[in-house]
Design a protein around this motif. Structure first.
Motif, short mmCIF file in Angstrom:
data_model
loop_
_atom_site.label_atom_id
_atom_site.label_comp_id
_atom_site.label_asym_id
_atom_site.label_seq_id
_atom_site.Cartn_x
_atom_site.Cartn_y
_atom_site.Cartn_z
N TYR B 149 0.81 -1.23 0.00
CA TYR B 149 0.00 0.00 0.00
C TYR B 149 0.84 1.26 0.00
O TYR B 149 0.32 2.35 0.19
N ARG B 150 2.14 1.11 -0.17
CA ARG B 150 3.04 2.26 -0.12
C ARG B 150 2.83 3.06 1.18
O ARG B 150 2.64 4.27 1.18
N LEU B 151 2.81 2.32 2.27
CA LEU B 151 2.61 2.94 3.59
C LEU B 151 3.92 2.85 4.37
O LEU B 151 4.02 2.12 5.34
N ASP B 152 4.92 3.56 3.93
CA ASP B 152 6.22 3.41 4.57
C ASP B 152 6.27 4.08 5.94
O ASP B 152 5.86 5.23 6.08
N VAL B 153 6.76 3.33 6.93
CA VAL B 153 7.06 3.93 8.23
C VAL B 153 8.32 3.25 8.75
O VAL B 153 8.67 2.15 8.31
N ASP B 154 8.99 3.91 9.67
CA ASP B 154 10.12 3.28 10.32
C ASP B 154 9.59 2.56 11.55
O ASP B 154 9.16 3.20 12.51
N PRO B 155 9.60 1.22 11.56
CA PRO B 155 8.95 0.48 12.65
C PRO B 155 9.53 0.80 14.02
O PRO B 155 8.86 0.62 15.03
N ASP B 156 10.77 1.26 14.07
CA ASP B 156 11.41 1.47 15.36
C ASP B 156 11.32 2.90 15.86
O ASP B 156 11.81 3.22 16.94
N ALA B 157 10.70 3.78 15.06
CA ALA B 157 10.56 5.16 15.51
C ALA B 157 9.58 5.21 16.68
O ALA B 157 8.63 4.43 16.75
N ILE B 158 9.84 6.13 17.61
CA ILE B 158 8.95 6.29 18.76
C ILE B 158 7.83 7.24 18.36
O ILE B 158 8.06 8.26 17.70
N ILE B 159 6.60 6.92 18.77
CA ILE B 159 5.43 7.69 18.33
C ILE B 159 5.57 9.18 18.59
O ILE B 159 5.30 10.01 17.72
N GLU B 160 6.05 9.54 19.79
CA GLU B 160 6.06 10.98 20.11
C GLU B 160 7.07 11.75 19.26
O GLU B 160 7.04 12.97 19.23
#
Lengths: 376, 540
Positions: B149-160
């Motif tokens: 879905y071209r939904l790139d995120v960095d899995p290890d980034a902290i939400i805040e």
């Protein structure tokens, strides 16, 4: 079925606490049963001990007086979103103020000393809560932490003051000198024979006045408005131009002053001297009283009466049933606090469902649905 | 009502992809729901075609959120039927909805701030007591979803640490990870910058192309036109129309929403600027973290004009508003009202600003402008609780306060007209009217307005805009901050553009194009060099 609707007000403030209370007693009964005693006899002993005669009622009211003050102290702070756990220390150290005016003024009639002692107790108790309030307002130290610490500091100071400063030479017990009999405030038993030989005194009337005073303060003054706004939304008060730090300091001072009235009850009303640990954890009971009373003066009045009755009835219990020690009463009190305070909301959803089943609106709706169905 | 429940084996019943039993992913049939006397949903019929983006629009309080809450299992309908893939279900809670493949992205995110993205995705659906295997599996799944879905995120980034747009993406990923085939998005662009919103639309398109069904709740007609295939319009608890987006236009939808033709353009006469009422000189403001957010800003607002500050959210506008209104201490600079410098330091600065004649409609009405736990009349005096009108000395004259509140309810058409109702129970638009009524009634010289119509329905927008213009025509100086460029362009008599804490340019709303403003808001173009000089030249 639909979303749970809030309970009617009377059910919220009356029915729910009663259900919780009954449950606390049922479980206490099981505990009593488990140690081989008759729970109904124990209940009878407690109720009889608290309300059985004028003597018993007098003592119940005497304990309730303390709990009204400490309950109000917690409630006033809670309305501003502050949790004052230091009622105990504030009530304790206020005794210093009370005894330091009561002893030098003992040659005056009691009705002169009484108001001065009230002011002195309020000033010292208020000051003891003002410091944590100031620390929170200006330094960001949380009042829960600081007020707990101030309980310990107060206890240490009081031991030092009683033993090293206030104890007259030649007296062995750690206590101050007695107020001269001529300057002592008579107890209510002097005027009302029903209460003869009990500790209930004029401070009870002061407690009732404080209940009314807090009601007016919280709901009918501009300051009460600002403290409630602060309690709900501190950002909105900043937006409104209300100084949060100022409100916090004033509220804490008021809270401490109310707790300090316990010292008036104990020293001017009962003991006629300063003894160690006279607060007897009334400050902590005040937290339960405020919780159960929903921080409302009427609720606090009834909660204080309940806890006063438990204290007095519990004292009697050990004499009536030798198998039940005073510790048993502590267990019952703990269960009452647990069910009315900590688990106060446990029955709320169930009760809301029950209410919706029987509410007239719900009935009318269901009938309308049935009609619609049969017509279509 | 429990008799028609088919909860036993719901996930197994769900047909997958092409084997679907019905062309509709969701069908709602004759849904009814009342809250006490309020009939929030009346006989609602709605069919959502599989693999489409379906918009639901309506004014605040039209019943959109109630309907979606019923679908998602927050509420149970009083009567009616929900069919998922053609099979009737009685959805009892959100867990049940998820098991049926219905996922929801809330307006306010439900994320743990100090967890990583990966941990947030896994939260609540861990395989067993040991976290390791779940995280490994989730990491693989996230990579797959990101590719698909071209939904790139960095899995290890902290939400805040990540942007609001990314947080929203995490919410979408959470739903997909839980196997959602139908995604409900509640006002998804309310918190996004324009570029983040574009990004969201791209993702939604991608999801639709992959066969997912999207339900989009929104106020913004432009979004409906841009992204949806179908649009359903709700009004006062009823479903008034479901249209193919390609066959309709914003005017028609707006008309259906309010039941009458509304003017999307504001009608106002030319401004007649008088003397300078508000002047801000070399203002520098830091945020709570000590970062300088307003950098040497100067401007003036004259009597009888509306000055709009445009800019992408987060470029210092909030801090500017909070500082000028006395809520936030300034690091340096001067704010003058009719020539007199305002002393705004301390946590009661807003009180002195009000006394000097500066009223403030804050950006975030629920967090700042209202105590939502209070009754309406109590909020009607917030900030003015010390006024003589509300009592003598210490005592608060409750009867007087309520009487004045009732007057304003009538004057500003606040609904429901009950000053004893808890403020949280008013819709967004009516809450905004409560704030507006309070601030305008104090008859200020200067009115500062932040995001006047955020989360407000069209009918109320028109009313609020007209009130603001009425204030201008009464000779008040008005400072308007909004992230809605349309709003700035239609209301303001002068536009200042803010970027990275500076005012980077000034524009005339009559002549400036959206493109020019957009470039300034993005901080690019060669105008950036010249613009501050222009802005300052005008103010001095």
């Amino acid at each position: 079925m639909s979303a749970l609707r809030p309970l009617p007000r009377w059910a919220d403030i009356l029915l729910l606490p009663i259900i919780n209370l009954v449950l606390a007693f049922v479980i206490s009964g099981l505990v009593v049963l488990a140690i081989g005693q008759n729970p109904l006899a124990a209940l009878e002993a407690i109720v009889g001990g608290a309300f059985g005669s004028g003597y018993n009622i007098g003592y119940t009211l005497y304990y309730s007086t303390n709990f009204i003050f400490t309950g109000l102290a917690v409630a006033v702070a809670a309305h501003a979103g502050l949790f004052n756990i230091g009622g105990n220390g504030q009530a304790y150290i206020a005794g210093l103020g009370v005894i330091l005016v009561a002893l030098p003024l003992q040659f005056l009639p009691w009705w002169v000393t009484f108001p001065i002692a009230i002011l002195a107790g309020a000033a010292v108790g208020g000051f003891w809560a003002f410091i944590p309030g100031w620390l929170q307002a200006k330094r960001g130290s949380h009042v829960v932490i600081t007020t707990i610490m101030f309980n310990f500091i107060a206890a240490a100071i009081m031991v030092y003051m009683v033993v090293n400063v206030l104890k007259p030479a030649g007296v062995l017990a750690p206590e101050s000198a007695m107020i001269d009999p001529a300057g002592r405030m008579p107890k209510l038993g002097t005027f009302i024979p029903w209460f003869r030989n009990t500790d209930v005194n004029f401070t009870l009337l002061l407690a009732l006045l404080c209940l009314v005073g807090v009601y007016v303060l919280v709901w009918h003054t501009r300051f009460g408005y600002t403290m409630r706004a602060l309690g709900h939304n501190p950002t909105a008060t900043t937006y409104a131009g209300i100084s949060n730090s100022r409100t916090i300091m004033i509220v804490m001072t008021l809270s401490g002053a109310l707790a300090g009235m316990v010292a008036v009850n104990q020293i001017v009303g009962v003991q006629y001297r300063l003894v160690l640990d006279y607060v007897a954890d009334a400050g902590f009971v005040g937290i339960a009283v405020a919780l159960m009373g929903r921080n409302h003066p009427i609720g606090i009045l009834f909660a204080a009466l309940l806890f006063g009755a438990l204290y007095q009835g519990g004292n009697e219990l050990q004499y009536v049933i030798p198998g039940l020690s005073k510790e048993m009463v502590v267990v019952i009190q703990a269960l009452v606090i647990l069910f009315t305070g900590a688990m106060e909301g446990m029955f709320r959803p169930g009760l809301q469902r029950a209410f919706m089943l029987f509410s007239p609106a719900q009935k009318a709706e269901a009938e309308a649905r049935n009609v619609a169905k049969s017509e279509s | 009502m429990a008799s028609d429940t088919h909860t036993g084996n719901s996930s197994a019943q769900r047909p997958s992809g092409a084997a679907a039993a019905s062309e509709f992913a969701i069908e709602l049939i004759k849904i009814n729901k009342s809250f006490g006397p309020v009939h929030a949903n009346k006989d609602i019929d709605l069919a959502i075609r599989r693999g489409s983006v379906h918009g639901i629009v309506g004014e605040n309080g039209a019943g959109k959120s109630t309907l979606m809450s019923i679908l998602y299992g927050f509420y149970t309908a009083d009567s009616g039927e929900i069919r998922v893939d053609g099979t009737p279900h009685s959805i009892t809670d959100s867990r049940h909805a998820l098991a049926l493949g219905i996922g929801m992205v809330h307006q306010h995110f439900m994320l743990v701030d100090n967890f990583s993205i990966l941990e947030n995705v896994v939260l609540g659906v861990e395989d067993n007591a040991l976290l390791g295997p779940s995280l490994t599996r989730a990491r693989k799944e996230l990579v797959r979803l990101a590719k698909e879905y071209r939904l790139d995120v960095d899995p290890d980034a902290i939400i805040e640490d990540v942007s609001v747009g990314t947080q929203q993406r995490v919410e979408i990923l959470k739903a997909l990870y839980r196997g959602a085939e139908v995604l409900i998005l509640d006002e998804p662009t309310g918190v996004l910058t324009p570029s983040e919103a574009d990004d969201l639309f791209r993702v939604l398109n991608e999801l639709r192309d992959q066969g997912k069904t999207i339900i989009l709740i929104t106020h913004k007609l432009r979004e409906i036109m841009a992204i949806t295939d179908y649009v359903s319009v709700m009004r006062q608890g009823e479903m008034v129309a479901t249209l193919k987006t390609a066959d309709t236009n914003p005017g028609e939808i707006a008309e259906l929403m309010v039941g009458r033709r509304v003017l999307l353009r504001v009608e106002k006469g030319p401004a007649t600027p008088g003397e300078v009422f508000l002047s801000v000189e070399n203002l520098v403001v830091k945020d709570d973290l000590g970062i300088t957010r307003v950098k040497d800003v100067s401007f003036t607002v004259r009597s009888g004009e509306i000055v709009g500050i445009a800019g992408v959210a987060g470029n210092g506008q909030s801090e500017l508003l909070e500082s000028v209104s006395g809520m936030r201490d300034q690091s340096s600079g001067t704010v003058r009202l009719k020539g007199h410098p305002l002393s705004l330091e301390g946590d009661d600065g807003a009180h002195r600003a009000r006394e000097a004649g500066l009223a403030h409609v804050p950006e975030d009405r629920q967090r700042m402008g209202l105590v939502t736990a209070f009754e309406e009349w109590e909020n009607a005096i917030l900030g003015y609780q010390g006024d003589d009108a509300y009592g003598k000395g210490w005592i608060l004259d409750i009867d007087a306060a309520r009487a004045i509140a009732r007057q304003r309810i009538e004057q500003f058409d606040i609904r429901p007209a009950n000053e004893r109702l808890k403020t949280a129970n008013f819709s967004g638009g009516n809450q905004q009217k409560i704030v507006l009524a309070r601030e305008m009634s104090s008859n200020p010289d200067v009115l500062i307005v932040g995001q006047p119509t955020r989360g407000v329905d069209i009918g109320a927008i028109e009313f609020i805009h007209n009130q603001i213009i009425k204030m201008r025509d009464a000779g008040k100086a008005i400072l308007l901050v909004s992230v809605e460029l349309d709003e700035i362009r239609s209301l303001a008599d002068r536009i200042l553009v803010m970027f990275d804490g500076h005012i980077v340019g000034e524009a005339d709303p009559a002549t400036a194009t959206e493109g020019e403003l957009g470039l300034m808001m993005a901080g690019i173009s060669d105008k950036t060099a010249a613009a501050p000089a222009v802005a300052e030249g005008k103010t001095k």
